[in-house]
Design an enzyme around this catalytic site. Structure first.
Site, PDB file in Angstrom:
ATOM      1  N   ARG A  72       5.812 -12.019   4.801  1.00 52.04           N
ATOM      2  CA  ARG A  72       5.062 -11.807   6.313  1.00 52.04           C
ATOM      3  C   ARG A  72       4.145 -13.088   6.477  1.00 52.04           C
ATOM      4  NH1 ARG A  72       4.927  -5.897   5.450  1.00 52.04           N
ATOM      5  NH2 ARG A  72       6.334  -5.483   3.582  1.00 52.04           N
ATOM      6  N   GLY A  85       1.213  -1.495  -0.744  1.00 51.76           N
ATOM      7  CA  GLY A  85       0.503  -0.258  -1.217  1.00 51.76           C
ATOM      8  C   GLY A  85       1.208   1.157  -1.749  1.00 51.76           C
ATOM      9  N   GLY A 111       0.237   6.196  -1.765  1.00 51.61           N
ATOM     10  CA  GLY A 111       1.356   5.310  -2.219  1.00 51.61           C
ATOM     11  C   GLY A 111       2.794   6.093  -1.913  1.00 51.61           C
ATOM     12  N   LYS A 121      10.235   2.136  -0.741  1.00 50.12           N
ATOM     13  CA  LYS A 121       8.976   2.450   0.013  1.00 50.12           C
ATOM     14  C   LYS A 121       8.587   3.837  -0.035  1.00 50.12           C
ATOM     15  CE  LYS A 121       7.119   1.841   4.751  1.00 50.12           C
ATOM     16  NZ  LYS A 121       7.405   1.043   6.077  1.00 50.12           N
ATOM     17  N   ASP A 156       0.400  -8.768   9.083  1.00 44.38           N
ATOM     18  CA  ASP A 156       1.318  -8.166   7.890  1.00 44.38           C
ATOM     19  C   ASP A 156       2.393  -7.367   8.339  1.00 44.38           C
ATOM     20  OD1 ASP A 156      -0.761  -6.441   9.029  1.00 44.38           O
ATOM     21  OD2 ASP A 156       0.154  -5.032   7.559  1.00 44.38           O
ATOM     22  N   ASN A 157       2.774  -7.325   9.550  1.00 46.91           N
ATOM     23  CA  ASN A 157       4.005  -6.558  10.050  1.00 46.91           C
ATOM     24  C   ASN A 157       5.039  -7.398  10.750  1.00 46.91           C
ATOM     25  OD1 ASN A 157       3.240  -4.218   8.983  1.00 46.91           O
ATOM     26  ND2 ASN A 157       2.591  -3.263  10.894  1.00 46.91           N
TER      27      ASN A 157
END
Ligand code: AMP
Ligand code: MG
Length: 501
Positions: free
Chosen positions: A186, A95, A129, A116, A255-256
């Site tokens: 991931r 995102g 974002g 990032k 997701d991590n």
């Protein structure tokens, strides 16, 4: 000089994008008004390419803000799903991150280079974002500390302030992190396609991961089971290593969790001070799901979600057979973790290596358990406890005696420990222990102090001093005395970490 025309890295490659169409969205980073290089990781840059460390700051800040990309960059936002605190979210994705490409580093290892905080993507779900200076520098610092501790991790190549504010609870200065990872795939990447019933995509992804991270798996008949086994082993090792240094990830959502076995996403993470397996610092972890002592069982829970995504490609008509094969592998997680944990603790205690066996003996395991029990009962600072035990090997028991005040208990423990040291010269034991047990970790109060100075006053010197200390975690420097000391108990009792978005 035009930043986009200079070659700052070896050629970018794009195997993820080339081999996995449909796994990402292509888009350019959002331009930022006034990029300013806050930090550049010359040591990591040298690993990436021969002249990478010689990048002039005015070029670096253009490149690492996304304002000017090298011509061979192909920015993409990767799709992924994930279980967040146990609840499945079918679409998360990058995102606020963009993968620019992959490089083969000086050792021939493929590394992702990603920004990032580079603006909204189709996966932003209402977020802006962006990232703020504090969390960007936190990720930079903790990643470098973990790397110096020998723990597999993604790392920061650069941190650039954007010159614009981001709105959180208050306005904060914005920044972009350049992240280097062995890949960004991931558990949640597998879940994204599995949840949509896209079995062929799961297979393509598994093939890609095998080729990129676990080529040995392609040489055996059941390659996807072999993949599962290798990921299980990698994670068991990783979690043991986190816990041996007192690290609490804080947000172990699926997701991590990478399939490469690198630590990723330093949001609400923290290092424990007084030893307590129930330690939780994250402000959003009300139930203590991601507490220090829960990390092995949560890792296994996440790996079970990973295994589920692989079931349809295990090659069985009979789904029960697939479940039982996968379960058998998952059942090895906790024993593997325990072996790694005891083996690591044995090294930390300076106990001699066994000939022909890596496993700890029963007497050693008992001693290790009792040491942790002592640490818990006396609320011993986890990092200092081990360092002071090294001093005890050198004959100085005063330091440890100041933490474990019951002299009878302490003497009893030291006598048993000495017995298992089995006559190894104590100076050698002390030396080994000091090379294994860090004196400098990113202590929470020091991290906060450094990030506040950087974010609120634009003063990077506390950050740089702390970064220097945690980049050499084992060698004591008398000038860094306060970096080795715990925070006040009041600070620690009230300390809360935030997800850092
Ligand atoms: P994290 O908690 O950082 O692991 O992020 C979880 C999800 O939220 C990921 O899909 C992130 O890309 C997304 N996310 C986090 N912060 C932002 C933000 N500021 N803007 C857009 N998406 C975000
Ligand atoms: Mg994340």
């Amino acid at each position: 000089m035009n930043a986009s025309s200079i070659k700052f890295l070896p050629n970018f490659e794009h195997t993820f994008a080339d081999e996995l169409p449909g796994f990402f969205a292509s888009l350019e980073p959002t331009q930022v008004p006034k990029p300013l290089l806050l930090q550049f990781n010359t040591a990591l840059a040298k690993e990436l390419g021969p002249d990478c460390d010689k990048l002039p700051p005015h070029i670096a800040e253009q490149l690492f803000s996304g304002n000017a990309l090298p011509p061979d960059a192909q920015p993409i936002a990767q799709a992924y799903a994930g279980h967040q605190f146990g609840n499945f979210v079918p679409q998360l994705g990058d995102g606020r991150a963009l993968l620019l490409g992959e490089v083969l580093d000086q050792h021939g290892q493929r590394r992702d280079i990603a920004l990032k905080g580079s603006g909204v993507t189709p996966f932003s779900r209402g977020g802006d974002g962006k990232a703020a200076v504090g969390p960007v520098l936190r990720e930079y610092l903790i990643g470098e500390a973990m790397h110096a501790l020998g723990i597999p991790t993604t790392r920061a190549l650069a941190a650039v302030a954007t010159g614009e504010s981001v709105i959180r609870e208050r306005q904060l200065p914005g920044a972009i992190l350049t992240r280097v990872a062995s890949s960004h795939i991931r558990v949640g990447t597998f879940q994204y396609f599995a949840a949509r019933g896209q079995v062929n995509s799961v297979r393509d992804l598994a093939d890609y991961v095998i080729q990129r991270h676990y080529p040995e798996a392609s040489e055996v008949p059941h390659c996807y089971l072999a993949l599962l086994k290798m990921v299980v082993e990698k994670q068991a090792n990783l979690i043991a290593r986190w816990m041996l240094v007192g690290f609490i990830h804080g947000v172990m959502n699926t997701d991590n969790m990478t399939v490469s076995g690198e630590t990723i996403d330093y949001g609400p993470c923290a290092f424990m001070e007084a030893y307590d397996p129930n330690s939780v610092f994250s402000s959003i972890d009300h139930a203590g799901r991601y507490a220090y002592g829960n990390q092995p069982s949560i890792a296994l829970w996440n790996l079970s979600r990973f295994a589920e995504t692989l079931l349809p490609i295990l090659g069985h008509e009979d789904s029960e057979k697939a479940v039982s094969e996968a379960s058998e592998i998952l059942d090895t997680f906790l024993p593997t973790f325990q072996t790694q944990w005891y083996d690591g603790a044995r090294k930390k205690l300076g106990l001699p290596r066994h000939q022909n066996a890596n496993n700890t003996s029963e007497a050693e395991r008992n001693l290790i358990d009792d040491w942790f029990e002592l640490l818990t009962r006396h609320e011993v600072d986890y990092t200092l406890g081990w360092r002071y035990l090294a001093d005890a090997a050198d004959g100085n028991t005063c330091n440890l005696g100041s933490l474990i005040t019951n002299r009878t208990e302490l003497d009893l423990f030291l006598a048993r420990w000495n017995e298992l040291l089995n006559g190894v010269p104590t100076s050698e034991v002390a030396r080994e222990m000091r090379a294994t047990n860090p004196i400098y970790i990113p202590r929470n109060h020091l991290v906060e102090e450094a990030l506040t100075a950087a974010s609120d006053e634009g003063d990077l010197s506390p950050f740089e001093k702390l970064l220097q200390a945690v980049s050499h975690p084992f060698s004591e420097d008398v000038k860094l005395g306060r970096f080795a000391l715990p925070a006040s108990t009041q600070f620690t009792a009230n300390y809360r970490t935030f997800c850092g978005t």
